[in-house]
Design a protein around this motif. Structure first.
Motif, PDB file in Angstrom:
ATOM      1  N   LEU A  24       0.934  -1.152  -0.063  1.00  0.00           N
ATOM      2  CA  LEU A  24      -0.017  -0.058  -0.055  1.00  0.00           C
ATOM      3  C   LEU A  24       0.706   1.073   0.142  1.00  0.00           C
ATOM      4  N   ALA A  25       0.753   2.011  -0.817  1.00  0.00           N
ATOM      5  CA  ALA A  25       1.482   3.337  -1.228  1.00  0.00           C
ATOM      6  C   ALA A  25       0.911   4.360  -0.304  1.00  0.00           C
ATOM      7  N   VAL A  26       1.135   4.244   0.923  1.00  0.00           N
ATOM      8  CA  VAL A  26       0.681   5.132   1.826  1.00  0.00           C
ATOM      9  C   VAL A  26       1.826   5.194   3.015  1.00  0.00           C
ATOM     10  N   PRO A  27       2.647   6.379   3.046  1.00  0.00           N
ATOM     11  CA  PRO A  27       3.712   6.412   3.909  1.00  0.00           C
ATOM     12  C   PRO A  27       3.288   6.302   5.488  1.00  0.00           C
ATOM     13  N   ARG A  28       2.205   7.004   5.745  1.00  0.00           N
ATOM     14  CA  ARG A  28       1.593   6.842   7.332  1.00  0.00           C
ATOM     15  C   ARG A  28       1.466   5.521   7.690  1.00  0.00           C
ATOM     16  N   TRP A  29       0.715   4.650   6.492  1.00  0.00           N
ATOM     17  CA  TRP A  29       0.254   3.419   6.828  1.00  0.00           C
ATOM     18  C   TRP A  29       1.606   2.424   7.087  1.00  0.00           C
ATOM     19  N   ALA A  30       2.786   2.653   6.242  1.00  0.00           N
ATOM     20  CA  ALA A  30       3.967   2.071   6.309  1.00  0.00           C
ATOM     21  C   ALA A  30       4.750   2.296   8.087  1.00  0.00           C
ATOM     22  N   ASP A  31       4.601   3.612   8.003  1.00  0.00           N
ATOM     23  CA  ASP A  31       5.100   3.980   9.389  1.00  0.00           C
ATOM     24  C   ASP A  31       4.560   3.309  10.486  1.00  0.00           C
ATOM     25  N   ALA A  32       3.099   3.401  10.574  1.00  0.00           N
ATOM     26  CA  ALA A  32       2.442   2.768  11.684  1.00  0.00           C
ATOM     27  C   ALA A  32       2.726   1.235  11.772  1.00  0.00           C
ATOM     28  N   ILE A  33       2.625   0.622  10.723  1.00  0.00           N
ATOM     29  CA  ILE A  33       3.246  -0.903  10.917  1.00  0.00           C
ATOM     30  C   ILE A  33       4.602  -1.145  11.342  1.00  0.00           C
ATOM     31  N   LEU A  34       5.541  -0.461  10.892  1.00  0.00           N
ATOM     32  CA  LEU A  34       6.820  -0.401  11.337  1.00  0.00           C
ATOM     33  C   LEU A  34       6.985  -0.112  12.673  1.00  0.00           C
ATOM     34  N   GLY A  35       6.287   1.018  13.189  1.00  0.00           N
ATOM     35  CA  GLY A  35       6.466   1.554  14.647  1.00  0.00           C
ATOM     36  C   GLY A  35       5.918   0.567  15.563  1.00  0.00           C
ATOM     37  N   HIS A  36       5.179  -0.466  15.278  1.00  0.00           N
ATOM     38  CA  HIS A  36       4.530  -1.136  16.379  1.00  0.00           C
ATOM     39  C   HIS A  36       5.220  -2.902  16.294  1.00  0.00           C
ATOM     40  N   ARG A  37       6.326  -2.673  15.455  1.00  0.00           N
ATOM     41  CA  ARG A  37       7.284  -3.989  15.745  1.00  0.00           C
ATOM     42  C   ARG A  37       7.736  -4.119  17.025  1.00  0.00           C
ATOM     43  N   PRO A  38       7.933  -5.220  17.466  1.00  0.00           N
ATOM     44  CA  PRO A  38       7.759  -6.483  16.886  1.00  0.00           C
ATOM     45  C   PRO A  38       6.449  -7.028  17.209  1.00  0.00           C
TER      46      PRO A  38
END
Length: 159
Positions: A24-38
């Motif tokens: 999904l080409a939405v930076p906020r979406w990618a950031d949110a997923i990355l920010g909740h790792r692991p």
């Protein structure tokens, strides 16, 4: 090549971001997923990916998708996924006119989660959505984007 959940959780952000952007080409979406790792498991990852999108984000993400019935012009993971998702579309000529009508009304491409659907079914859905007002249709497109993103995320990150 898909990442295991363990690799996804521990990989450098810069190494994982392209896979998420292909989903999904939405930076906020990618950031949110990355920010909740692991993530403890794939269900937790997929729950985090079900993030409401703004109207601007929907429009931005739609720009990365080819029209239904047209083959992607670009190369790479996202283009390969688009080709696979639209593999049931065998009525591209009918879609050309329907896409033009849809785009004239709404000002953006028709977006639908095409995976596993026939061209006739997708054309029927397009025609039914022509009855929507622009705001409703943008919301529908946003939900379809999230369905596509979920399918792609399942391909990108496995157990």
């Amino acid at each position: 090549m898909p990442l295991t959940l363990t690799d996804f959780n521990t990989a450098d952000t810069g190494d994982v971001r392209p896979a998420l952007t292909a989903c999904l080409a939405v930076p906020r979406w990618a950031d949110a997923i990355l920010g909740h790792r692991p993530y403890e498991n794939l269900d937790a990852l997929h729950a985090a990916a079900d993030l409401p999108l703004s109207s601007d984000e929907i429009r931005q993400a739609m720009a990365a998708h080819p029209r239904i019935g047209e083959k992607p012009k670009q190369q790479g993971t996202e283009a390969d996924w688009s080709r696979s998702e639209q593999s049931g579309v065998d009525n591209a000529d009918e879609f050309a006119a329907a896409n033009a009508e849809y785009e004239a009304k709404f000002g953006h491409v028709y977006l639908v989660c095409a995976s596993g659907r026939s061209g006739d079914e997708l054309l029927k859905i397009l025609r039914s959505r022509l009855d929507n007002d622009p705001a409703t249709e943008l919301g529908v497109a946003g939900q379809e984007l999230l369905k596509i993103a979920a399918l792609r995320l399942a391909k990108a990150v496995t157990a």
